[in-house]
Write a protein that holds these residues in place. Structure first.
Motif, short mmCIF file in Angstrom:
data_model
loop_
_atom_site.label_atom_id
_atom_site.label_comp_id
_atom_site.label_asym_id
_atom_site.label_seq_id
_atom_site.Cartn_x
_atom_site.Cartn_y
_atom_site.Cartn_z
N PRO C 62 0.83 -1.20 0.00
CA PRO C 62 0.00 0.00 0.00
C PRO C 62 0.86 1.25 0.00
O PRO C 62 1.49 1.60 1.01
CB PRO C 62 -0.79 -0.11 1.30
CG PRO C 62 0.02 -0.97 2.18
CD PRO C 62 0.86 -1.85 1.31
N PHE C 64 1.44 5.09 0.08
CA PHE C 64 0.74 6.27 0.55
C PHE C 64 1.34 7.55 -0.03
O PHE C 64 0.96 8.65 0.33
CB PHE C 64 0.76 6.34 2.09
CG PHE C 64 -0.39 5.60 2.70
CD1 PHE C 64 -0.38 4.21 2.74
CD2 PHE C 64 -1.47 6.27 3.17
CE1 PHE C 64 -1.45 3.52 3.26
CE2 PHE C 64 -2.55 5.58 3.70
CZ PHE C 64 -2.54 4.22 3.76
N LEU C 113 11.23 -2.32 1.96
CA LEU C 113 10.57 -2.23 3.26
C LEU C 113 9.23 -2.92 3.18
O LEU C 113 8.70 -3.14 2.11
CB LEU C 113 10.34 -0.75 3.61
CG LEU C 113 11.60 0.10 3.59
CD1 LEU C 113 11.22 1.55 3.74
CD2 LEU C 113 12.52 -0.33 4.71
N ARG C 114 8.68 -3.25 4.33
CA ARG C 114 7.39 -3.91 4.30
C ARG C 114 6.41 -3.22 5.23
O ARG C 114 6.79 -2.53 6.14
CB ARG C 114 7.53 -5.37 4.73
CG ARG C 114 8.39 -6.15 3.79
CD ARG C 114 7.90 -7.58 3.72
NE ARG C 114 8.96 -8.47 3.34
CZ ARG C 114 8.84 -9.78 3.29
NH1 ARG C 114 7.71 -10.34 3.61
NH2 ARG C 114 9.85 -10.52 2.91
N GLY C 115 5.15 -3.47 4.98
CA GLY C 115 4.10 -3.09 5.90
C GLY C 115 4.08 -1.61 6.24
O GLY C 115 4.16 -0.75 5.37
N HIS C 116 3.96 -1.33 7.54
CA HIS C 116 3.88 0.05 8.02
C HIS C 116 5.04 0.88 7.52
O HIS C 116 4.88 2.05 7.17
CB HIS C 116 3.94 0.10 9.55
CG HIS C 116 2.76 -0.52 10.23
ND1 HIS C 116 2.89 -1.49 11.19
CD2 HIS C 116 1.45 -0.30 10.10
CE1 HIS C 116 1.69 -1.83 11.62
NE2 HIS C 116 0.80 -1.13 10.98
N TYR C 117 6.22 0.28 7.53
CA TYR C 117 7.41 1.04 7.17
C TYR C 117 7.33 1.52 5.73
O TYR C 117 7.66 2.66 5.43
CB TYR C 117 8.67 0.18 7.36
CG TYR C 117 8.87 -0.26 8.78
CD1 TYR C 117 8.48 -1.52 9.20
CD2 TYR C 117 9.42 0.60 9.72
CE1 TYR C 117 8.66 -1.92 10.49
CE2 TYR C 117 9.60 0.20 11.03
CZ TYR C 117 9.22 -1.05 11.41
OH TYR C 117 9.37 -1.45 12.69
N ALA C 119 4.61 2.02 4.01
CA ALA C 119 3.55 3.02 3.90
C ALA C 119 4.05 4.39 4.35
O ALA C 119 3.89 5.38 3.64
CB ALA C 119 2.34 2.60 4.73
N ILE C 120 4.67 4.44 5.51
CA ILE C 120 5.10 5.74 6.01
C ILE C 120 6.28 6.28 5.20
O ILE C 120 6.37 7.49 4.97
CB ILE C 120 5.47 5.66 7.50
CG1 ILE C 120 4.24 5.34 8.34
CG2 ILE C 120 6.09 6.97 7.93
CD1 ILE C 120 3.58 6.52 8.96
N ALA C 121 7.17 5.41 4.79
CA ALA C 121 8.31 5.89 4.01
C ALA C 121 7.85 6.54 2.72
O ALA C 121 8.37 7.57 2.30
CB ALA C 121 9.29 4.76 3.72
N LEU C 123 4.96 7.94 2.23
CA LEU C 123 4.33 9.21 2.60
C LEU C 123 5.41 10.26 2.85
O LEU C 123 5.29 11.40 2.41
CB LEU C 123 3.49 9.00 3.86
CG LEU C 123 2.71 10.20 4.37
CD1 LEU C 123 1.75 10.70 3.32
CD2 LEU C 123 1.95 9.84 5.64
N GLY C 124 6.44 9.83 3.52
CA GLY C 124 7.55 10.73 3.79
C GLY C 124 8.18 11.24 2.51
O GLY C 124 8.54 12.42 2.39
#
Lengths: 260, 311, 322
Positions: C62, C64, C113-117, C119-121, C123-124
């Motif tokens: 996913p 972001f 990277l996987r998962g949350h990481y 997604a946030i990366a 976005l960053g």
């Protein structure tokens, strides 16, 4: 004859835990070798080393003359080493057919296109007995069927060596017999098998040679009969007092934990 | 999110120590001060992530609510912001508990994208309702002591910032003590370690999760209260703090109070130095470059556990 | 079903598709400006949703930060048209290719990277580009940039429609391709996929670059359409969130799902909330919450479930709650 797979001094440390301790291992082309040992002996870790999921801390590993050091799982799979997992790892939302088509598309000499891969898959599924279920999603399969799916997927890689991680676990004796027939057929095609098992009947019936691991070290190697009479092996499974009583026989209840 | 300008060195201090060293030291002090704030913001976020395995994108919104709570208590009832912190914490605890029990709990076992989106949706709702109710006007909390500062040799230490750092340490110590020395803390850690086993031992998982979330919200609220003393308050301020919390957790490792402290201080220092070299408009760039670098080179963070295979 | 019946079904589907395509092509000559704009907006979000689906739905990563590429497309198109006086089609295509190139570079890092990481990366990454655009001169900095005005509005309509068709086509053919099988395997179980001979990174990069190309197309057209862009407008996570919600609503992992989601949600959004940003945000915020709690696998799958809607929803809840 040069061995198909040759491991020398294989060692794996997790921090200070020695999971695999200087193990030497050789598998000839077309051989069926058994790998047994009590739980925690390091069998699965050794398999992970061979398939590239973990990197060995020390030692060397060669497959068909090629050094496996530093190679990742996809490369090793394409070289011709396939494995099944103890807990089946299907692609749950893909159909059975599609599951088997995946390795057919990504092996070293892949199927020419998706349609050919699907046809390959059909052939393999028929061979393992999953033909009628080919269009079901993989998540709908029962455990024995999932095992057969794992096998079909491993076969679709056109491997020269298959690592079978406890394929017989939880099967009824009749199912074990059927699985053994299937594995002999696979072997007849020239594929070498490394069979990790607790179900001794399968080990005795299939393997020409058996390696025993305990606390990460190889403590015995030889024919099934030799190994099951070996003092060190008996002590490893049953403790030092067992040496004074009878040797291991086929499928003892307390050894596999699951009973005949 | 904008950082304040790095403080300038007062003229009378020049001469004893070289100017460059003074600036460097002042930056270090500023970095630590703001790092303390970052750590407080990140504590709750790290807790929820480490224990419920939820990346709470609404965390910043909770910080914002804490800031507004402090603001309104001060403006309407004259309660000193530092004294109202426990009240703010308590109010946010209740809100967080209810939020988790009622809404977040519905998706707690779903794939992470789902929880991610849920908390994002909550963030949208909370922020926009706040904006509708309180308008987008920028507020601030100015007390009689807001402008005071101490002179430590050539360095200047704003009292409010110093108090924030101190309170940050206190909160961290309290949280750490809660987690390691109380029965509740043990229950929380057990649940994080192995949910099934904890359940079999009779630990009420749902309540543990809700309490954890409540504690995290409380610490976010307190962080917001501290922030309101030194920084502007507006409804959209939350997002920046959520992202900071994330970077701090990556730096310091998950679910670890010392990790959040360390990560916060390191990030604070990095941003302050970068701001003094590149100017204040590069704070996001710095934060995320650090994030990506750390994730790629040492995904365990400075004090944490690594992922197994990647790529 | 008999072969004749199947052929009839296929035939009916082809006719329906043809009718829809004809309607789409003829709309500008039949309807008023309001509807043309509405349709263009719907096409844009259908495009974004279908693009996101490639990396988020099919591959299970996913993203972001899709708006990062939307911004790249917007600014690339703008800069080339304003500074180099290139015609729109060339500027747009260059922007798309640039975005794809950036995606290959960033993807080789981020896709590890996987998962949350992950997604946030991502976005960053978008936020970094937003700040960069605000700091650089060539983009006009924080004040943004103006693009030349097009002669007729229908230009945007057809460009957006074309880009949408491209995105839908990509989603349509992908599952039947070798690449599609790799992505599906990666999504289902990346570790098992590796042991079966798939080296995941190159395939993930392909999906990510496809997503970037299409987001950039939307960005470039958007820039030309609105003639003014600035960093917070184009590097805005709102685009990505809408794309994600629409895809989830319509059903991820299907070719038509994102478009269905876009049509329904964008129409609702325009009708209900076009008057205020506040309403729009509350609408989407509440929608996201409701959707992920009650129908995380998309309305389409829920609707198709045996036993009716309520039972399907109850089953979802049972699976995800504590």
């Amino acid at each position: 004859m040069t061995p198909l797979l040759e491991g020398r001094g294989l060692t794996k440390l997790f921090g200070r835990l020695v999971a695999v301790d200087h193990v030497d291992l050789a598998i000839e082309p077309g051989e069926i070798v058994g790998l047994i040992g009590p739980n925690g002996a390091g069998k699965s870790t050794l398999i992970n080393l061979i398939t590239g999921l973990d990197a060995a801390t020390d030692g060397s590993l060669e497959f068909a003359g090629r050094d496996l050091a530093g190679l990742g799982p996809p490369t090793i799979a394409r070289l011709g080493i396939a494995r099944t997992f103890q807990v089946a790892q299907p692609f749950r939302n893909m159909t059975v057919r599609q599951n088997v088509a995946v390795p057919a598309l990504f092996r070293a000499f892949p199927a020419a296109d998706v349609r050919t891969a699907l046809r390959d898959a059909d052939t393999l599924l028929d061979a393992v007995g999953l033909g009628p279920k080919r269009d079901l999603p993989a998540r709908a399969l029962t455990t024995p069927d999932l095992r057969r799916l794992e096998l079909a997927k491993a076969l679709a890689l056109h491997p020269r060596l298959m690592l079978l991680d406890e394929v017989m676990a939880g099967l009824t004796p009749a199912e074990v017999d059927r699985a053994m027939v299937l594995l002999r057929q696979v072997n007849a095609e020239g594929i070498a098998l490394l069979v990790i098992e607790h179900v001794l009947r399968a080990v005795m019936g299939l393997c020409r040679r058996v390696i025993v691991l305990h606390h990460g070290r190889k403590i015995a190697e030889g024919s099934p009969a030799q190994v099951t009479q070996d003092a060190a092996v008996i002590e490893a499974y049953l403790g030092p007092r067992a040496l004074r009583s009878t040797p291991l026989g086929p499928a003892p209840r307390n050894e596999s934990g699951r009973g005949p | 999110m904008r950082l304040p300008e790095p403080l300038r060195v007062p003229a009378h201090a020049v001469g004893t120590v070289s100017v460059a060293a003074q600036i460097a030291l002042q930056n270090a002090l500023n970095g630590l001060l703001i790092g303390g704030t970052y750590a407080t913001v990140a504590l709750g976020f790290s807790l929820v992530w480490g224990i419920l395995n939820i990346v709470n994108l609404a965390h910043g919104a909770l910080v914002m609510l804490g800031a507004y709570a402090t603001f309104w208590l001060f403006t309407l009832y004259g309660v000193d912001p530092l004294l109202s912190l426990p009240l703010t914490g308590a109010a946010l605890f209740v809100f967080g508990y209810a939020l988790q029990r009622g809404i977040v709990n519905q998706v707690i076992r779903a794939p992470f994208l789902i929880t991610f989106l849920l908390t994002f949706g909550l963030e949208l709702l909370i922020t926009n309702i706040a904006q509708a109710v309180w308008t987008a006007d920028i507020r601030s909390v100015t007390t009689s002591y807001s402008g005071w500062s101490l002179s430590l040799g050539p360095l200047t230490l704003p009292v409010v910032r110093g108090a924030s750092l101190l309170i940050a340490f206190v909160v961290a110590v309290l949280l750490h003590a809660l987690l390691t020395r109380t029965r509740l803390g043990t229950a929380i850690r057990a649940t994080a370690s192995d949910q099934e086993a904890a359940r079999l031992m009779g630990i009420p998982i749902a309540r543990v999760y809700a309490v954890t979330f409540g504690i995290a919200a409380a610490s976010a609220g307190i962080a917001g209260g501290l922030i309101s003393l030194s920084f502007p308050i507006f409804p959209a301020m939350g997002a920046g703090y959520t992202l900071i919390a994330f970077v701090v957790c990556v730096l310091g490792g998950l679910g670890s109070v010392p990790g959040a402290l360390l990560g916060g201080l390191v990030l604070g220092l990095l941003q302050t130095y970068a701001a003094s070299w590149l100017g204040p408009n590069y704070d996001n760039i710095v934060a995320f470059s650090v994030l990506i670098l750390v994730l790629l080179v040492r995904p365990a963070g400075l004090l944490g556990r690594a992922q197994r295979f990647r790529g | 079903m008999t072969p004749d019946r199947l052929r009839l079904r296929a035939g009916a589907r082809a006719i329906a598709l043809g009718a829809v395509a004809a309607a789409a092509l003829l709309l500008p000559s039949l309807a008023g400006t309001y509807y043309i704009r509405l349709a263009t907006g719907i096409y844009m979000f259908g495009l974004l949703a279908a693009a996101w689906n490639l990396i988020g739905g099919y591959t299970g990563y996913p993203d972001f930060g899709g708006a990062a590429f939307l911004g790249i497309g917007a600014y690339a198109t703008g800069i080339m048209m304003v500074r180099a006086h290139t015609p729109f089609p060339v500027a747009l295509t260059s922007g798309c290719l640039l975005a794809a190139g950036v995606a290959v570079l960033m993807g080789s890092l981020l896709l590890r990277l996987r998962g949350h990481y992950f997604a946030i990366a991502t976005l960053g990454f978008m936020l970094v580009l937003q700040q960069l655009a605000a700091n650089l001169e060539i983009t006009g900095g924080g004040s943004g940039m103006n693009l030349p005005v097009a002669r007729t509005f229908t230009t945007f309509y057809y460009w957006m429609l074309g880009a949408l068709a491209l995105a839908i086509a990509a989603g349509w053919v992908l599952p039947g391709l070798r690449v599609g099988y790799a992505l599906a395997a990666i999504r289902e179980n990346q570790d098992a996929a590796q042991v079966l001979g798939i080296a995941p990174l190159p395939y993930k990069i392909i999906a990510y670059a496809g997503n970037a190309f299409l987001f950039a197309a939307a960005g470039g057209i958007y820039a030309y359409w609105f003639t003014f862009i600035d960093p917070p407008t184009v590097f805005n996570v709102d685009f990505t969130i809408q794309a994600i919600v629409m895809t989830l609503f319509g059903g991820p992992g299907t070719a038509a799902g994102p478009l269905v989601g876009a049509v329904i949600l964008k129409s609702l959004d325009t009708v209900l909330t076009s008057r205020s940003v506040f309403l729009h945000n509350v609408f989407f915020g509440a929608l996201v919450c409701v959707l992920v709690i009650f129908a995380p696998r998309g309305i389409a799958e829920i609707a198709r479930a045996p036993g009716g809607l309520l039972q399907a929803i109850r089953a979802e809840l049972r699976e995800s709650r504590l």
